[in-house]
Design an enzyme around this catalytic site. Structure first.
Site, PDB file in Angstrom:
ATOM      1  CG  LEU A 133      -2.079  -0.955   1.282  1.00 30.88           C
ATOM      2  CD1 LEU A 133      -2.852  -0.773   2.593  1.00 30.88           C
ATOM      3  CD2 LEU A 133      -3.013  -0.761   0.101  1.00 30.88           C
ATOM      4  CG  ASP A 134       0.619   3.930  -3.220  1.00 34.88           C
ATOM      5  OD1 ASP A 134       1.403   3.047  -3.585  1.00 34.88           O
ATOM      6  OD2 ASP A 134      -0.273   4.410  -3.953  1.00 34.88           O
TER       7      ASP A 134
END
Length: 247
Positions: A105-106
Site C-alpha cells: 500500500l502506498d
C-alpha cells in the site's frame, strides 16, 4: 515453508539464513544438501517435508503465519526504511518468523495489508488471474462524470502501464466542496494504481483506503491494529483463489 513445492534458493532465503543471491551461490558451491544429497543446480524445487542442510546445519522449518494489519497513512509497506520512517513490521510486535507484506500500500494509503511467510499463499492473493477483489474507497478532488469513470473499466494508460478497475460505485458527491467519494475494485495493484488512473483523467486523490481484501474487512479494527488470520479465514481465502490444495 508450506505444504508445497518451492525453489530451493527461495526456501533458504525465507528461512532467514541469508539473501536469495547468497543462497544461489551456496547452492552452486555445493554447500547445500537436500535429503542428505548435495544439490548444485539452481531452480531445484523442494517440498516442505524435505530435509535441507546449509553448510552442514539443518534448516529450521518455519510454520506458516498469516497477519492482517490496518496500515495507517504515513507508513512504509516494507520491512525497513533507510530514512527512518515507520514500517509495517513496527506494528506487529515480536514476530519470530521472517514475514513480508503481500503486495504493498502506498505511503499515503491506509487499510488492509496482509503479511505472511507463505509464498504460495501470497501469490494466490496477488496474481490478477486468481480474481481476488481488493476494494478501495477514494476521495477525489473534483467530480468526474460517468463517461470519464467508465474509462476506468476499459483501462487508461499511465507510464507504460494499462491500468483499470473491475468495477466502481459512486458513494457520495459533494458539489459544494467539489469532491466525490468512490468505491473501486481491483484484481491487481500496480504501483500507485488508483492515484495514477485518476491523474490520467485529470483528478487528484486526496484520501485512499483499502477497506476489503477478498472476504477480509476492517471491522472492529482501527489504524495500527494487527491480528492473526483465523484458520477459517485462511481456508476461505484459498477457496476464493480456487486453490486446488485446500482440504
Amino acid at each position: 515453508m508450506t505444504n508445497s513445492w518451492e525453489r530451493l534458493q527461495k526456501v533458504i532465503a525465507q528461512s532467514g539464513v541469508t539473501s536469495r543471491r547468497k543462497a544461489e551461490k551456496l547452492i552452486t558451491d555445493g554447500k547445500v544438501r537436500v535429503n542428505h544429497k548435495r544439490v548444485t543446480e539452481l531452480g531445484t524445487k523442494v517440498h516442505s517435508k524435505d530435509d535441507i542442510e546449509v553448510n552442514g546445519i539443518q534448516l529450521e522449518k518455519e510454520e506458516p503465519v498469516y497477519y492482517m494489519l490496518y496500515k495507517p497513512k504515513g507508513v512504509i509497506s516494507s520491512l525497513r526504511d533507510d530514512k527512518g520512517r515507520k514500517v509495517v513490521t513496527d506494528y506487529l510486535g515480536n514476530v519470530p518468523e521472517r514475514i513480508y507484506p503481500i503486495g504493498r500500500l502506498d505511503y499515503d494509503t491506509s487499510g488492509i495489508l496482509l503479511l505472511t511467510n507463505d509464498g504460495k499463499f501470497a501469490n494466490l492473493l496477488m496474481h490478477p488471474s486468481y480474481g481476488i477483489d481488493k476494494v478501495y474507497v477514494a476521495k477525489i478532488d473534483g467530480i468526474p462524470d460517468k463517461r470519464e469513470l467508465n474509462k476506468l473499466r476499459k483501462g487508461v494508460d499511465s507510464g507504460g502501464d494499462r491500468l483499470k478497475v473491475v468495477r466502481y460505485e459512486i458513494l457520495k458527491t459533494d458539489r459544494r466542496k467539489n469532491t466525490m467519494i468512490i468505491q473501486l475494485t481491483l484484481h491487481e495493484g500496480k504501483n500507485r494504481h488508483i492515484r495514477r488512473m485518476m491523474e490520467a483523467l485529470g483528478y487528484a486523490v486526496s484520501k485512499l483506503k483499502r477497506e476489503k481484501y477478498g472476504l477480509l474487512t476492517l471491522e472492529h479494527m482501527k489504524p495500527g491494529d494487527c491480528r492473526s488470520l483465523t484458520p477459517h479465514e485462511i481456508k476461505k481465502m484459498r477457496l476464493l483463489a480456487n486453490d486446488e490444495n485446500v482440504k
